[in-house]
Design an enzyme around this catalytic site. Structure first.
Site, mmCIF file in Angstrom:
data_model
loop_
_atom_site.group_PDB
_atom_site.id
_atom_site.type_symbol
_atom_site.label_atom_id
_atom_site.label_comp_id
_atom_site.label_asym_id
_atom_site.label_seq_id
_atom_site.Cartn_x
_atom_site.Cartn_y
_atom_site.Cartn_z
ATOM 1 N N LYS A 1 0.709 -1.379 -0.044
ATOM 2 C CA LYS A 1 -0.094 -0.046 0.123
ATOM 3 C C LYS A 1 0.958 1.234 -0.003
ATOM 4 C CE LYS A 1 -0.438 1.105 4.733
ATOM 5 N NZ LYS A 1 -0.027 2.716 4.839
ATOM 6 N N HIS B 1 -0.529 -5.500 5.653
ATOM 7 C CA HIS B 1 0.198 -6.378 6.766
ATOM 8 C C HIS B 1 -0.829 -6.758 8.115
ATOM 9 C CE1 HIS B 1 1.248 -2.452 8.586
ATOM 10 N NE2 HIS B 1 1.120 -2.847 9.651
ATOM 11 N N LYS C 1 -2.073 -10.561 10.766
ATOM 12 C CA LYS C 1 -2.017 -10.400 12.229
ATOM 13 C C LYS C 1 -3.094 -11.836 12.689
ATOM 14 C CE LYS C 1 0.275 -6.607 13.509
ATOM 15 N NZ LYS C 1 1.384 -6.617 14.216
ATOM 16 N N GLU D 1 -0.841 5.579 17.379
ATOM 17 C CA GLU D 1 0.808 5.418 17.375
ATOM 18 C C GLU D 1 1.186 6.421 18.145
ATOM 19 O OE1 GLU D 1 2.342 4.202 13.367
ATOM 20 O OE2 GLU D 1 0.735 5.518 12.816
ATOM 21 N N ASP E 1 -3.392 6.974 4.619
ATOM 22 C CA ASP E 1 -2.372 6.175 5.109
ATOM 23 C C ASP E 1 -2.962 4.989 6.186
ATOM 24 O OD1 ASP E 1 0.251 5.449 5.784
ATOM 25 O OD2 ASP E 1 0.042 6.281 7.732
ATOM 26 N N HIS F 1 -6.111 -0.170 6.025
ATOM 27 C CA HIS F 1 -5.990 -0.909 7.443
ATOM 28 C C HIS F 1 -7.334 -0.905 8.180
ATOM 29 C CE1 HIS F 1 -2.014 -1.378 6.724
ATOM 30 N NE2 HIS F 1 -1.702 -0.404 7.478
ATOM 31 N N LYS G 1 -1.296 9.929 14.984
ATOM 32 C CA LYS G 1 0.040 9.788 15.530
ATOM 33 C C LYS G 1 0.326 10.674 16.495
ATOM 34 C CE LYS G 1 2.311 8.319 11.035
ATOM 35 N NZ LYS G 1 2.928 7.156 11.535
ATOM 36 N N LYS H 1 0.477 3.418 22.215
ATOM 37 C CA LYS H 1 0.483 2.769 20.985
ATOM 38 C C LYS H 1 -0.614 1.325 21.227
ATOM 39 C CE LYS H 1 3.061 -0.276 17.575
ATOM 40 N NZ LYS H 1 4.308 -0.870 17.040
#
Length: 628
Positions: free
Chosen positions: A151, A181, A185, A219, A238, A243, A339, A344
């Site tokens: 991505k 990704h 998981k 994050e 992003d 995601h 962010k 996190k």
């Protein structure tokens, strides 16, 4: 289902000297080789502009594995993996510039007997993927080739369609593996088993029982060295477009006909088609300013390298999503990502509806906290279910308790996402990869937010201040008002209580010479999850957990002679009385600890468990009545 060993093939990593290869791809390939999940005959060929030979690439890969692999670097495993590593220096700026690489790959086809099978991993910036695909098209693509794309897949709907068309000029859709990704998981894959293998869960997984769903990807880091990339991307492109929408699809999808790849992907696309396109009035955008994260002062987004001083790019987005189908009509899905937030975490929390409050009025009863199922994706993969129970005593009362499941506790090995996804691509299983129609539908959903982004709130790092500014390290007050009268579960632990308020003061304490057999009996009788080992002066010497006891038993050691000092974890991580529960939760999650001793003047004052921290977060989260 047995794990397949891929057939012989060549794995080509474009961008082999880049950050993604260093942190994810090379360690993943090492772990696959270590676990016997690569074919007997294979080659890993790195490609990049660096003036490297095979030896330099091997050294680069060794450092990558040493620094970023989930398993330790052993000489035996490295000795089996390293001879398969090769490097070809070059670019793909000019026509036929991949000809030298193609010549090397043709040699491997012959010497390894790969029959032309290749996995082409494009670990390069999205902006140069079109050029790379053009060059690959000049090399005589074959049906035995598979291409892995990272991505973002385009930067809007039109560019995604152009990219898909260009890739389809070279490869068939069955050869294209678009990687996200998050889908690698274990917790995401477990959603399929949780929902469809448990009758109790599936019967209540709908609007009749569920009030709302929260999906958070938070994050603590900023954009770091990716300022130029983030200026073109922002939080929507992003994180939300890929995601978080993929997480939503797995949570909300209907049962597939089978676990065949396209049956699963058909259902995820079907639910995305019923998601209303996001509207600016159903979203909150923020950008972090200077603040404090983890006790360290950090700069604001506009002070980051390669970021415009007046940048309007959002580093935080919260969205209210609705799914217009029979199962989910009227149930809001709240998505947030950002962010420079206080901790996190990536988690999905399902909030069930409240029970009638009148039944629990008066006496020792309190209005029950609604049941909730929290699915933790990172840093500590697992699930927790909160429900009501009667505490011991002579009077009827109710209290929130939790059942907790941790992958680390139940299973010995937990492969990294990239290991699973690379292996699946090598065997040709596209289940966890994103299909063209899913990519384009996700862009359709976020397009209104991109075209009409709405106002930008600034948030400052590390404070709980009102969101006129968004300080790094703070949760979003604007997002809290946005979700009101509901509350974000992830925010209730930062900080709502000190460790000293929730710790267990009764601690099972032993000295180092006590035998493991006696400790195991005491743990079973008293239902202790761990014991604290102290020295002759009563100072903390170590921790002995249930896992340590099991490890000792599995080794064949005589537990009646084995001592706590031999099997304990020496100098364990500890907590202080004034540590807030959010910091404890992050420490436990990132380090995999289930218990932390609480130390005052080097003596143990109590112990805190993951369950204590979870319960504190749930108690702090007392949603008000349903919104009207």
């Amino acid at each position: 289902m047995p794990v397949l060993v891929p057939p012989s093939q060549t794995i080509v990593v474009f961008g082999a000297s880049g950050d993604l290869s260093k942190r994810k791809i090379l360690p993943a390939l090492y772990n696959l080789a270590r676990d016997g999940l690569l074919p007997e005959r294979y080659a890993v060929v790195g490609h990049g502009p660096d003036d490297w030979d095979d030896a330099a690439f091997i050294q680069h890969a060794r450092l990558s594995v040493a620094n970023f692999s989930r398993s330790s670097l052993t000489e035996e495993a490295w000795g089996r993996f390293a001879p398969h590593l090769h490097f070809v220096s070059g670019t793909f700026n000019e026509p036929q510039s991949l000809a030298p690489l193609e010549a090397h790959l043709a040699e491997f086809d012959t010497t390894l007997g790969t029959e032309g099978r290749r996995l082409l991993f494009c670990a390069v910036p999205a902006s140069i993927v079109p050029a790379l695909i053009t060059r690959l098209g000049e090399c005589g693509p074959q049906p035995t080739h598979r291409v892995v794309l990272e991505k973002p897949f385009g930067r809007d709907l039109e560019s995604a369609r152009r990219l898909n068309a260009q890739v389809h000029d070279v490869y068939d859709e069955t050869q294209i593996f678009r990687i996200d990704h998050f889908l690698g998981k274990e917790t995401i894959q477990n959603l399929l088993v949780l929902r469809f293998a448990n009758t109790m869960i599936e019967r209540i997984w709908n609007r009749d029982a569920i009030d709302h769903v929260q999906i958070t990807a938070a994050e603590t880091v900023g954009v770091e060295a990716r300022g130029a990339f983030y200026e073109e991307t922002g939080a929507v492109r992003d994180m939300i477009q890929n995601h978080l929408l993929q997480l939503l699809a797995f949570v909300a999808m209907e049962a597939p006909r089978s676990f065949a790849p396209d049956d699963i992907r058909d259902e995820t696309v079907r639910v995305l088609r019923t998601v209303r396109p996001f509207q600016p009035e159903e979203a909150v955008r923020g950008q972090y300013t200077a603040g404090v994260v983890g006790g360290r002062e950090v700069r604001g987004y506009r002070q980051e390298p390669n970021v415009a001083p007046d940048s309007p790019v959002a580093t935080f987005v919260a969205v209210r999503a609705f799914i217009d189908n029979w199962r989910w009509a009227g149930v809001p899905f709240y998505l947030q990502t950002g962010k420079r937030l206080p901790r996190k975490t990536t988690e999905v929390t399902v909030f069930f509806k409240e029970v009638p409050a009148a039944l629990f009025a008066g006496g020792n009863l309190t209005a029950p906290v609604p049941n909730l199922l929290s699915i933790r994706i990172q840093p500590e993969e697992g699930m927790s279910f909160a429900f009501q129970a009667k505490p011991p005593g002579l009077h009827l009362a109710n209290q929130t308790v939790a059942m907790d499941f941790s992958y680390r506790e139940w299973f010995e090995s937990n492969a990294e996402a990239y290991e699973r996804l690379i292996h699946d691509a090598m065997v040709g299983d596209p289940t966890l990869f994103i299909r063209q129609d899913a990519v384009e539908r996700a862009w359709e959903i976020v397009t209104p937010l991109i075209e009409h982004p709405g106002p930008l709130h600034d948030y400052a790092a590390g404070t709980g201040a009102e969101w006129t500014e968004y300080p790094a390290g703070s949760w979003s007050e604007a997002a809290s008002r946005f979700i009101s009268p509901r509350q974000w579960l992830v925010q209730t632990g930062a900080p709502t209580a000190r460790i000293g308020d929730i710790m267990t003061r009764t601690v099972y304490t032993v000295t180092g010479d006590v035998c493991v057999a006696d400790i195991a009996k005491a743990m079973a009788k008293g239902r202790f999850g761990s014991s604290v080992v102290v020295d002759d002066d009563g100072h903390l010497a170590g921790m002995l957990t249930e896992r340590d006891v099991l490890r000792a038993a599995a080794s064949g050691t005589d537990l009646t002679t084995a001592t706590a000092a031999e099997w304990m974890t020496a100098e364990p991580m500890t907590a202080a009385l004034d540590m807030d529960i959010a910091d404890a939760a992050e420490l436990m999650g990132t380090r995999g600890f289930r218990h932390l001793p609480v130390v005052v003047d080097n003596k143990v004052a109590g112990i805190v468990s993951q369950r204590d921290v979870l319960s504190a977060r749930i108690h702090a989260h007392r949603p008000p009545p349903h919104p009207t």
